[in-house]
Design a protein around this motif. Structure first.
Motif, PDB file in Angstrom:
ATOM      1  N   TRP A   1      25.253  34.278  27.554  1.00 38.72           N
ATOM      2  CA  TRP A   1      23.717  34.559  26.465  1.00 38.72           C
ATOM      3  C   TRP A   1      22.968  34.717  28.010  1.00 38.72           C
ATOM      4  O   TRP A   1      22.391  35.652  27.872  1.00 38.72           O
ATOM      5  CB  TRP A   1      23.599  33.596  25.194  1.00 38.72           C
ATOM      6  N   TRP A   2      22.756  33.304  28.857  1.00 37.97           N
ATOM      7  CA  TRP A   2      21.617  33.474  29.614  1.00 37.97           C
ATOM      8  C   TRP A   2      22.163  33.852  30.298  1.00 37.97           C
ATOM      9  O   TRP A   2      20.991  33.856  30.973  1.00 37.97           O
ATOM     10  CB  TRP A   2      21.785  31.198  29.937  1.00 37.97           C
TER      11      TRP A   2
ATOM     12  N   ASN B   1      23.589  37.085  30.837  1.00 35.25           N
ATOM     13  CA  ASN B   1      23.474  38.508  30.938  1.00 35.25           C
ATOM     14  C   ASN B   1      22.124  38.096  30.677  1.00 35.25           C
ATOM     15  O   ASN B   1      21.123  39.170  30.786  1.00 35.25           O
ATOM     16  CB  ASN B   1      23.334  39.029  29.252  1.00 35.25           C
ATOM     17  N   ALA B   2      21.276  37.580  29.638  1.00 40.66           N
ATOM     18  CA  ALA B   2      19.518  38.104  29.849  1.00 40.66           C
ATOM     19  C   ALA B   2      18.780  37.705  30.908  1.00 40.66           C
ATOM     20  O   ALA B   2      17.615  38.285  31.588  1.00 40.66           O
ATOM     21  CB  ALA B   2      19.034  36.370  28.425  1.00 40.66           C
ATOM     22  N   LEU B   3      18.978  36.484  31.934  1.00 41.92           N
ATOM     23  CA  LEU B   3      18.303  36.464  33.186  1.00 41.92           C
ATOM     24  C   LEU B   3      19.011  37.536  34.290  1.00 41.92           C
ATOM     25  O   LEU B   3      18.328  37.814  34.921  1.00 41.92           O
ATOM     26  CB  LEU B   3      18.572  34.869  33.548  1.00 41.92           C
TER      27      LEU B   3
ATOM     28  N   ALA C   1      19.774  40.296  33.601  1.00 38.01           N
ATOM     29  CA  ALA C   1      18.725  41.687  33.115  1.00 38.01           C
ATOM     30  C   ALA C   1      17.022  42.062  33.425  1.00 38.01           C
ATOM     31  O   ALA C   1      16.914  42.118  33.910  1.00 38.01           O
ATOM     32  CB  ALA C   1      18.658  42.343  31.496  1.00 38.01           C
ATOM     33  N   ALA C   2      16.383  40.594  33.376  1.00 37.50           N
ATOM     34  CA  ALA C   2      15.373  40.173  33.421  1.00 37.50           C
ATOM     35  C   ALA C   2      15.176  40.630  35.499  1.00 37.50           C
ATOM     36  O   ALA C   2      14.023  40.819  35.724  1.00 37.50           O
ATOM     37  CB  ALA C   2      14.819  39.251  33.412  1.00 37.50           C
TER      38      ALA C   2
END
Length: 190
Positions: free
Chosen positions: A175-176, A178-180, A182-183
């Motif tokens: 989860w983290w 993928n989020a990071l 993308a960021a």
């Protein structure tokens, strides 16, 4: 979405180390997932000078640069953490100081005194300073599991609670990660 590249870092170089057991175990669990590509990085393969050491050889300095370059390939990290004297190994701390972990998730598989919990807590604080995101779930191999592997021929996969913690940790890293990722791509594109 593409697979996340996750490195499992073997955090001890001591003779007779236990670190290979949790590294192979967590890497095998991660490799079963469709959303992760995993690679094991052994600090034995990266004999680096100590951070700030002026007497570093050319080979040690070049190895540190090779280490940094290698770390840039990954979207997240899982570290095996041996606890000695309530702290992680010096070689692992040094590899962290010489590495690059900014805006990437990290997870921990601890062993030793109280399942490596005190060493993991040290590392959580260190990774905040490194600009990384420590995931909530840690995997803590207690004395019973440690001895089961070393003395009774068991595997870490024989312990359901460790498998469950590993699954939860990998879910959080994904989860983290993928989020990071993308960021980071938004920041890079700007």
């Amino acid at each position: 979405m593409s697979k996340l590249k996750i490195a499992v870092i073997v955090g001890s170089t001591r003779i007779g180390r236990f670190a290979e057991h949790p590294a192979k175990w967590i890497a095998a669990i991660a490799a079963e997932r469709q959303d992760i590509e995993v690679e094991v990085l052994d600090l034995l393969d990266y004999p680096m000078h100590f951070f700030g050491e002026q007497r570093a050889t050319t080979a040690e300095s070049e190895t540190a640069e090779r280490w940094k370059k290698k770390l840039r390939e990954f979207d997240g990290f899982i570290l095996t953490v041996a606890e000695y004297n309530h702290a992680p190994t010096a070689v692992l701390k040094n590899a962290i100081d010489l590495g690059e972990f900014i805006h990437k998730p990290v997870g921990f598989v601890g062993y030793g005194g109280v399942g490596g919990a005190r060493a993991v807590e040290h590392l959580r604080l260190i990774f905040v300073e490194m600009g990384a995101a420590s995931v909530k779930t840690g995997v803590h191999i207690a004395l019973g599991e440690y001895l089961g592997v070393l003395k009774e021929g068991k595997s870490l996969s024989d312990y359901a609670h460790l498998n469950e913690a590993a699954k939860n940790q990998l879910d959080q890293i994904t989860w983290w990660g993928n989020a990071l990722k993308a960021a980071r791509s938004v920041v890079t594109a700007s």
